[in-house]
Scaffold this motif. Sequence first.
Motif, PDB file in Angstrom:
ATOM      1  N   TYR A 265       0.815  -1.214   0.000  1.00  0.00           N
ATOM      2  CA  TYR A 265       0.000   0.000   0.000  1.00  0.00           C
ATOM      3  C   TYR A 265       0.851   1.269   0.000  1.00  0.00           C
ATOM      4  O   TYR A 265       0.620   2.166  -0.822  1.00  0.00           O
ATOM      5  N   PRO A 266       1.838   1.415   0.901  1.00  0.00           N
ATOM      6  CA  PRO A 266       2.701   2.598   0.769  1.00  0.00           C
ATOM      7  C   PRO A 266       3.487   2.600  -0.539  1.00  0.00           C
ATOM      8  O   PRO A 266       3.751   3.674  -1.105  1.00  0.00           O
ATOM      9  N   VAL A 267       3.848   1.417  -1.048  1.00  0.00           N
ATOM     10  CA  VAL A 267       4.517   1.343  -2.350  1.00  0.00           C
ATOM     11  C   VAL A 267       3.605   1.912  -3.429  1.00  0.00           C
ATOM     12  O   VAL A 267       4.032   2.687  -4.300  1.00  0.00           O
ATOM     13  N   SER A 268       2.325   1.549  -3.379  1.00  0.00           N
ATOM     14  CA  SER A 268       1.362   2.044  -4.373  1.00  0.00           C
ATOM     15  C   SER A 268       1.221   3.559  -4.290  1.00  0.00           C
ATOM     16  O   SER A 268       1.143   4.245  -5.317  1.00  0.00           O
ATOM     17  N   ILE A 269       1.173   4.087  -3.055  1.00  0.00           N
ATOM     18  CA  ILE A 269       1.077   5.548  -2.883  1.00  0.00           C
ATOM     19  C   ILE A 269       2.254   6.233  -3.570  1.00  0.00           C
ATOM     20  O   ILE A 269       2.093   7.200  -4.328  1.00  0.00           O
ATOM     21  N   LEU A 270       3.449   5.738  -3.319  1.00  0.00           N
ATOM     22  CA  LEU A 270       4.656   6.374  -3.841  1.00  0.00           C
ATOM     23  C   LEU A 270       4.768   6.218  -5.360  1.00  0.00           C
ATOM     24  O   LEU A 270       5.209   7.141  -6.056  1.00  0.00           O
ATOM     25  N   ILE A 271       4.365   5.077  -5.882  1.00  0.00           N
ATOM     26  CA  ILE A 271       4.392   4.891  -7.338  1.00  0.00           C
ATOM     27  C   ILE A 271       3.503   5.925  -8.015  1.00  0.00           C
ATOM     28  O   ILE A 271       3.840   6.477  -9.076  1.00  0.00           O
ATOM     29  N   SER A 272       2.367   6.228  -7.417  1.00  0.00           N
ATOM     30  CA  SER A 272       1.444   7.191  -8.023  1.00  0.00           C
ATOM     31  C   SER A 272       2.037   8.592  -8.055  1.00  0.00           C
ATOM     32  O   SER A 272       1.550   9.453  -8.787  1.00  0.00           O
ATOM     33  N   LEU A 273       3.099   8.830  -7.269  1.00  0.00           N
ATOM     34  CA  LEU A 273       3.708  10.166  -7.206  1.00  0.00           C
ATOM     35  C   LEU A 273       4.999  10.277  -8.000  1.00  0.00           C
ATOM     36  O   LEU A 273       5.608  11.350  -8.039  1.00  0.00           O
ATOM     37  N   THR A 274       5.440   9.200  -8.624  1.00  0.00           N
ATOM     38  CA  THR A 274       6.747   9.211  -9.290  1.00  0.00           C
ATOM     39  C   THR A 274       6.756  10.027 -10.580  1.00  0.00           C
ATOM     40  O   THR A 274       7.827  10.249 -11.164  1.00  0.00           O
ATOM     41  N   HIS A 275       5.592  10.477 -11.047  1.00  0.00           N
ATOM     42  CA  HIS A 275       5.595  11.375 -12.201  1.00  0.00           C
ATOM     43  C   HIS A 275       6.224  12.715 -11.860  1.00  0.00           C
ATOM     44  O   HIS A 275       6.628  13.475 -12.749  1.00  0.00           O
ATOM     45  N   SER A 276       6.301  13.020 -10.593  1.00  0.00           N
ATOM     46  CA  SER A 276       6.857  14.297 -10.145  1.00  0.00           C
ATOM     47  C   SER A 276       8.333  14.132  -9.787  1.00  0.00           C
ATOM     48  O   SER A 276       8.680  13.326  -8.921  1.00  0.00           O
ATOM     49  N   LYS A 277       9.186  14.944 -10.444  1.00  0.00           N
ATOM     50  CA  LYS A 277      10.625  14.895 -10.144  1.00  0.00           C
ATOM     51  C   LYS A 277      10.869  15.280  -8.692  1.00  0.00           C
ATOM     52  O   LYS A 277      11.721  14.691  -8.009  1.00  0.00           O
ATOM     53  N   LYS A 278      10.130  16.281  -8.217  1.00  0.00           N
ATOM     54  CA  LYS A 278      10.298  16.719  -6.840  1.00  0.00           C
ATOM     55  C   LYS A 278       9.977  15.596  -5.859  1.00  0.00           C
ATOM     56  O   LYS A 278      10.700  15.389  -4.867  1.00  0.00           O
ATOM     57  N   CYS A 279       8.921  14.852  -6.141  1.00  0.00           N
ATOM     58  CA  CYS A 279       8.539  13.751  -5.252  1.00  0.00           C
ATOM     59  C   CYS A 279       9.577  12.632  -5.296  1.00  0.00           C
ATOM     60  O   CYS A 279       9.898  12.030  -4.265  1.00  0.00           O
ATOM     61  N   ARG A 280      10.115  12.352  -6.486  1.00  0.00           N
ATOM     62  CA  ARG A 280      11.131  11.300  -6.578  1.00  0.00           C
ATOM     63  C   ARG A 280      12.350  11.675  -5.745  1.00  0.00           C
ATOM     64  O   ARG A 280      12.938  10.840  -5.058  1.00  0.00           O
TER      65      ARG A 280
ATOM     66  N   MET B 167      12.243  -9.235  -0.813  1.00  0.00           N
ATOM     67  CA  MET B 167      11.088  -9.888  -0.184  1.00  0.00           C
ATOM     68  C   MET B 167       9.950 -10.092  -1.184  1.00  0.00           C
ATOM     69  O   MET B 167       8.909 -10.634  -0.836  1.00  0.00           O
ATOM     70  N   ASP B 168      10.159  -9.639  -2.434  1.00  0.00           N
ATOM     71  CA  ASP B 168       9.182  -9.797  -3.503  1.00  0.00           C
ATOM     72  C   ASP B 168       7.856  -9.094  -3.174  1.00  0.00           C
ATOM     73  O   ASP B 168       6.767  -9.610  -3.447  1.00  0.00           O
ATOM     74  N   VAL B 169       7.974  -7.881  -2.605  1.00  0.00           N
ATOM     75  CA  VAL B 169       6.783  -7.086  -2.301  1.00  0.00           C
ATOM     76  C   VAL B 169       6.221  -6.509  -3.595  1.00  0.00           C
ATOM     77  O   VAL B 169       6.960  -5.986  -4.436  1.00  0.00           O
ATOM     78  N   GLU B 170       4.928  -6.598  -3.759  1.00  0.00           N
ATOM     79  CA  GLU B 170       4.263  -6.125  -4.974  1.00  0.00           C
ATOM     80  C   GLU B 170       4.574  -4.648  -5.235  1.00  0.00           C
ATOM     81  O   GLU B 170       4.369  -3.800  -4.387  1.00  0.00           O
ATOM     82  N   GLY B 171       5.082  -4.341  -6.438  1.00  0.00           N
ATOM     83  CA  GLY B 171       5.350  -2.970  -6.853  1.00  0.00           C
ATOM     84  C   GLY B 171       6.690  -2.423  -6.412  1.00  0.00           C
ATOM     85  O   GLY B 171       7.108  -1.341  -6.867  1.00  0.00           O
ATOM     86  N   ALA B 172       7.398  -3.138  -5.521  1.00  0.00           N
ATOM     87  CA  ALA B 172       8.657  -2.608  -4.972  1.00  0.00           C
ATOM     88  C   ALA B 172       9.708  -2.418  -6.060  1.00  0.00           C
ATOM     89  O   ALA B 172      10.417  -1.396  -6.087  1.00  0.00           O
ATOM     90  N   LYS B 173       9.831  -3.352  -6.974  1.00  0.00           N
ATOM     91  CA  LYS B 173      10.859  -3.254  -8.021  1.00  0.00           C
ATOM     92  C   LYS B 173      10.555  -2.090  -8.968  1.00  0.00           C
ATOM     93  O   LYS B 173      11.462  -1.333  -9.356  1.00  0.00           O
ATOM     94  N   SER B 174       9.294  -1.912  -9.322  1.00  0.00           N
ATOM     95  CA  SER B 174       8.919  -0.804 -10.205  1.00  0.00           C
ATOM     96  C   SER B 174       9.230   0.531  -9.551  1.00  0.00           C
ATOM     97  O   SER B 174       9.734   1.469 -10.210  1.00  0.00           O
ATOM     98  N   LEU B 175       8.945   0.646  -8.256  1.00  0.00           N
ATOM     99  CA  LEU B 175       9.230   1.894  -7.547  1.00  0.00           C
ATOM    100  C   LEU B 175      10.734   2.130  -7.455  1.00  0.00           C
ATOM    101  O   LEU B 175      11.210   3.261  -7.646  1.00  0.00           O
ATOM    102  N   GLN B 176      11.480   1.068  -7.220  1.00  0.00           N
ATOM    103  CA  GLN B 176      12.946   1.191  -7.125  1.00  0.00           C
ATOM    104  C   GLN B 176      13.523   1.696  -8.440  1.00  0.00           C
ATOM    105  O   GLN B 176      14.369   2.602  -8.472  1.00  0.00           O
TER     106      GLN B 176
END
Length: 554
Positions: free
Chosen positions: A497-512, A530-539
């Motif tokens: 869930y926090p991974v999903s929140i952060l992925i939704s904000l990665t369009h912003s350079k400031k947020c990244r 740990m193979d957490v859903e979305g973790a690799k995409s966010l990384q």
Amino acid sequence: MKLPENQTHNSGDPNQILESLIHSIHHTQSFKGKWSLIETKLNDLKNLLPDISDFPPNPISDGLIRSLSQTLSDAFNLSVTCHTGSNNLPAGKLKTQNEVDSVTAKIDNHIRDLDVVIKSGVLHDGVVSSVPVSKRDSVRVEARSLVTRLQIGSVESRTFVLDSLIRLINEDDKHVLIAVAQGVVPVLVRLLDSGSTSDIKEKTVTAIARVSLIDSSKHVLMAEGLLLLHYLIKVLESGSGLAKEKACVTLQSLTLSKENAKVIESRGGISSLLEICQSGTPPSQAAAAAVLRNLTAFADSKHGFFEENAVSVLLTLARSGTALAQEHSIACLSNLIQGDDVINMKLLIVRKQGFSVMRTFWDSAPVRSLSVVVELLSELASDQRLVEPLISNGFLPRLLTALNCNMLGVRTHAAEAVYKIGYNSKTRKELGELGFIPPLIRMLEGKSVEEIQASAKALSVILIYMENRRVYRKNLQGVASAVCLLDPLITNLEKKYPVSILISLTHSKKCRKQMVNSGALVHLQKLVAMDVEGAKSLQEAIGGGKLFGVFRRK
């Protein structure tokens, strides 16, 4: 045969009367078999009397001796009438036989009472001691005396003793513990049998209910098992209003056990409890609803509710009962509709004006009681067909108020409801426009894992709508709070869930940049492993990986 003049039934010494009675029995001509049985019992009495006389005078033993002397005196007089044949009995054969049987029963009771008194240790309390008696010791002596007296004597005397016991245990919780230590619970349970008067049952259930309110004494009630449950169910069916209320108070403690909940259902307890909810006194309605609330917490017990028209009864009580009855009723409904196989019951609640009941309670109840109605709303919102009706009935502003309150449970359930309501773009847009995002961000820093996860889930859904992301980015703590939740050391929190929140904000350079500065990459390395859903995409999105360049920078 003429008796010696010194063997008189008027003597107050039970030993002397007993010897006179035995001597008289040897001369009986009528009912010899019955008198022979009485003589056997008298020999048992002879063995017990010395144990009583070895102690100083005691109110309990003195009363027993007086009563015993009277019984032996009456038996002596009766035995004299039986010195003739059965055809010459002054009162007739049948009446005399009944009198002999009555004397036999009384002697049995005396033997039992004397045995109880001797074994109880209460006679030792009459021994004079030079050691000062503490308040606790004084209460212990009184409690032991009361417990003993509850087991002996007449119905009238036991009723009086119950009044004294109730006064004692109502004075202080410590007095309850002392009485329990003196064995009061098994004695009270035995008083609930079918031979007790309604007055004794009412007072007995009142005393048991007082014991049930002390946490450290509940295990003693649990140990009484099926017998106590059986008696309490009988009280629910035919007891007085007060007795039913007190039985329900006790059942509130006992039905925290799944096994006991099954017993209540299997023996028709649900029907009796619902009947009390319909026609009982206001206090008994609230107490019955509290028991039903416990029962509905167990999936195995729900079947009985489906057969008893429970929804209508509970909605009526939630509309017109006391504040406490309303709270318990709404909690029952919430428990009943948990799960995937209760869709029809959810629709039934709505058809029977459930939204109106919920609004009225929500607007009038204190904040500390709102948790149950917010949870009911959350359960109803899990059926997407009911989301629009919930919104049109004005529950979104109420949910927003709940998110901003100071009650942890209320906020948590409200966030769970938001997660379910935000199932499409339209409702996500409404949630964002009404101002749900700021309080949910604050909840990300809560002290309860349940609250944090509920808010993270809600935000992960709300931020799917593009415009809501702009609102989130304006909050100075939003990114940092979400990054903190990536820490693997924060257990029992689903990281997706926090991974999903952060992925939704990665369009912003400031947020990244904020994510990197807040240590997200360190946590993500572990989450990827740990193979957490979305973790690799966010990384990859914030760490310059192959996906980095595809995002539009702002």
